[in-house]
Design an enzyme around this catalytic site. Structure first.
Site, PDB file in Angstrom:
ATOM      1  N   ASP A   1     -54.003  36.340   8.814  1.00 23.94           N
ATOM      2  CA  ASP A   1     -52.583  36.549   9.104  1.00 23.94           C
ATOM      3  C   ASP A   1     -52.163  37.854   8.425  1.00 23.94           C
ATOM      4  OD1 ASP A   1     -50.169  34.189   9.837  1.00 23.94           O
ATOM      5  OD2 ASP A   1     -49.589  36.168   9.085  1.00 23.94           O
ATOM      6  N   ASN A   2     -51.343  38.655   9.114  1.00 25.36           N
ATOM      7  CA  ASN A   2     -50.886  39.901   8.471  1.00 25.36           C
ATOM      8  C   ASN A   2     -49.572  39.688   7.719  1.00 25.36           C
ATOM      9  OD1 ASN A   2     -48.931  39.795  10.412  1.00 25.36           O
ATOM     10  ND2 ASN A   2     -49.505  41.688  11.451  1.00 25.36           N
ATOM     11  N   LEU A   3     -49.096  38.443   7.695  1.00 20.73           N
ATOM     12  CA  LEU A   3     -47.880  38.052   6.952  1.00 20.73           C
ATOM     13  C   LEU A   3     -46.632  38.820   7.408  1.00 20.73           C
ATOM     14  CD1 LEU A   3     -49.382  37.600   3.349  1.00 20.73           C
ATOM     15  CD2 LEU A   3     -48.986  35.844   5.089  1.00 20.73           C
TER      16      LEU A   3
ATOM     17  N   GLY B   1     -45.468  35.436   9.114  1.00 19.95           N
ATOM     18  CA  GLY B   1     -45.976  34.275   8.369  1.00 19.95           C
ATOM     19  C   GLY B   1     -45.685  34.433   6.878  1.00 19.95           C
TER      20      GLY B   1
ATOM     21  N   ASN C   1     -48.780  44.519  19.354  1.00 25.57           N
ATOM     22  CA  ASN C   1     -49.239  43.398  18.520  1.00 25.57           C
ATOM     23  C   ASN C   1     -49.942  42.329  19.341  1.00 25.57           C
ATOM     24  OD1 ASN C   1     -48.235  44.637  16.291  1.00 25.57           O
ATOM     25  ND2 ASN C   1     -46.402  43.386  16.125  1.00 25.57           N
TER      26      ASN C   1
ATOM     27  N   TYR D   1     -42.293  39.401  26.464  1.00 30.38           N
ATOM     28  CA  TYR D   1     -43.079  38.407  25.724  1.00 30.38           C
ATOM     29  C   TYR D   1     -43.990  37.624  26.688  1.00 30.38           C
ATOM     30  CZ  TYR D   1     -44.098  33.909  23.551  1.00 30.38           C
ATOM     31  OH  TYR D   1     -44.731  32.784  23.109  1.00 30.38           O
TER      32      TYR D   1
ATOM     33  N   ASN E   1     -41.326  23.477  24.506  1.00 31.77           N
ATOM     34  CA  ASN E   1     -40.520  23.735  23.290  1.00 31.77           C
ATOM     35  C   ASN E   1     -41.032  22.943  22.096  1.00 31.77           C
ATOM     36  OD1 ASN E   1     -38.862  24.652  25.569  1.00 31.77           O
ATOM     37  ND2 ASN E   1     -37.376  25.078  23.974  1.00 31.77           N
TER      38      ASN E   1
ATOM     39  N   ARG F   1     -34.850  21.114  28.355  1.00 32.87           N
ATOM     40  CA  ARG F   1     -36.159  21.570  27.894  1.00 32.87           C
ATOM     41  C   ARG F   1     -37.028  20.364  27.582  1.00 32.87           C
ATOM     42  NH1 ARG F   1     -34.303  25.400  29.560  1.00 32.87           N
ATOM     43  NH2 ARG F   1     -33.960  27.473  28.678  1.00 32.87           N
TER      44      ARG F   1
ATOM     45  N   ASP G   1     -32.035  32.420  29.808  1.00 33.58           N
ATOM     46  CA  ASP G   1     -32.359  30.997  29.645  1.00 33.58           C
ATOM     47  C   ASP G   1     -32.412  30.300  31.013  1.00 33.58           C
ATOM     48  OD1 ASP G   1     -32.649  30.749  26.904  1.00 33.58           O
ATOM     49  OD2 ASP G   1     -30.562  30.157  26.544  1.00 33.58           O
TER      50      ASP G   1
END
Ligand code: UDP
Length: 345
Positions: A30-32, A35, A102, A151, A180, A229, A292
């Site tokens: 993890d590159n934090l 996280g 990323n 995304y 979800n 959802r 949405d």
């Protein structure tokens, strides 16, 4: 040993917890950036209390191929469970470059290192956002994929890459498309901890008289006017990854939706939080949030047929665990704050 990328984040950490419970050794990469090292520490402490599994942590980015190659040389990795990604829809619209760099470059770099080091199994965290505005619900895995934001586009592109690598290089994969995700593990080792919180349940839990909960849109074409959802508990979701890893050993690659198959409206979730926790949450109705869709519900038959997986945790338990986590998070943040002060002094 299992490599979990993004294991210091919300869903990745819960997957690590489930693998540990099942007795596996885990390495977290993890590159934090989103996280938290505190989560890694908590997973380590949890593992020590369990079966004494080996937990290693590498602070690196998935785009850092020399770090990846070193990791694959020093750890005997059997499979990769790949969560590391940016996942905020709005941010992806404002800053697509970050998402393409990323998510896509990171995943390609990871896949290349896996191929170079003979690691041929991946469980990939994709999303129902790859379906876009649904043509029908419940949404099955054959539903056309027409994402409506960067995304979703990046996740779909990675799905394509994984499928092409599978054909050419013998990679085996399970691609999961999540609906979800809510809740936290019952021990509160981890939970939702985002610097910018956009998700429904934590936002309801964080509301108070100074920070009223904003409900985005009550004029949708649904039973009570609010969006519907499919809310799936994070530990149910995590368990599917462990099952997929075992499944990949002997079976073919597959693509599976992860949800409950049941739809709940924003008002229903709001009411469930108030009832379950016996609290009153201040609420204001706001305009719709851009992008949405009115209704997203998973068709879950394939998960059941292929993996023998179905959701188990009722939404009330997810809400209770999410609430316990919110309280825990306040103490963790307090400690984090004190640590930072001490480091500063
Ligand atoms: N939502 C809301 N207020 C919030 C956060 C979310 O009304 O503070 C609504 C949102 O508009 C959507 C649903 O809750 O209809 C689920 O949103 P979330 O961001 O949790 O997940 P998404 O479906 O966007 O992935």
């Amino acid at each position: 040993m299992i490599l979990i990328t993004g294991g210091a984040g919300y869903i990745g950490s819960h997957s690590a917890i489930d693998f540990i419970k099942e007795g596996y050794d885990v390495v977290i990469l993890d590159n934090l950036s989103t996280g938290h090292i505190e989560i890694v520490d908590r997973i380590r402490a949890f593992a020590e209390n369990q079966k004494g599994n080996l937990i290693d942590f590498i602070n690196a980015d998935t785009r850092d191929s020399s770090a990846l190659n070193a990791l694959f040389k020093t750890h005997k990795i059997d499979a990769v469970v790949h969560f590391a990604a940016n996942s905020l829809v709005n941010e992806s619209v404002m800053n697509p470059r970050k998402y393409y760099e990323n998510n896509i470059l990171g995943s390609i770099s990871l896949l290349n290192s896996m191929m170079d080091n003979g690691v041929k199994k991946i469980v990939f965290s994709s999303t129902c956002a790859t379906y876009g505005e649904p043509d029908y619900v419940p949404i099955d895995e054959k539903h056309p994929q027409k994402p409506v934001n960067p995304y979703g586009n990046t996740k779909l592109a990675i799905e394509f890459a994984i499928k092409d690598y599978a054909k050419a290089y013998g990679l085996k994969y399970t691609i999961f498309r999540y609906f979800n995700v809510i809740g936290a593990d019952e021990d509160c080792v981890s939970g939702e901890w985002h610097d910018i919180e956009t998700h429904l349940v934590p936002n309801i839990l964080k509301a108070d008289k100074n920070k009223v909960f904003s409900l985005f849109g009550d004029d949708y074409d649904t039973k009570d006017g609010t969006c519907i959802r499919d809310y799936i508990d994070v530990m149910d979701l995590a368990r599917a990854h462990t099952m997929a890893y075992k499944y990949l050993d002997e079976n073919e690659s597959t693509i599976i939706n992860l949800g409950t198959g049941e739809g709940q409206s924003v008002k229903e979730i709001f009411a469930a939080v108030e009832k379950t926790l016996e609290i009153k949450v201040p609420l204001k109705i706001c305009p719709r949030r851009a992008g949405d869709p009115a209704k997203l519900i998973a068709e879950t038959q394939k998960a059941e047929d292929v993996l023998g997986w179905s959701s188990r945790v009722p939404v009330e338990i997810s809400i209770k665990n999410a609430c316990l986590w919110e309280k825990k998070l306040k103490t963790i943040k307090g400690i984090e704050y004190i640590n930072k002060q001490e480091a500063h002094n």
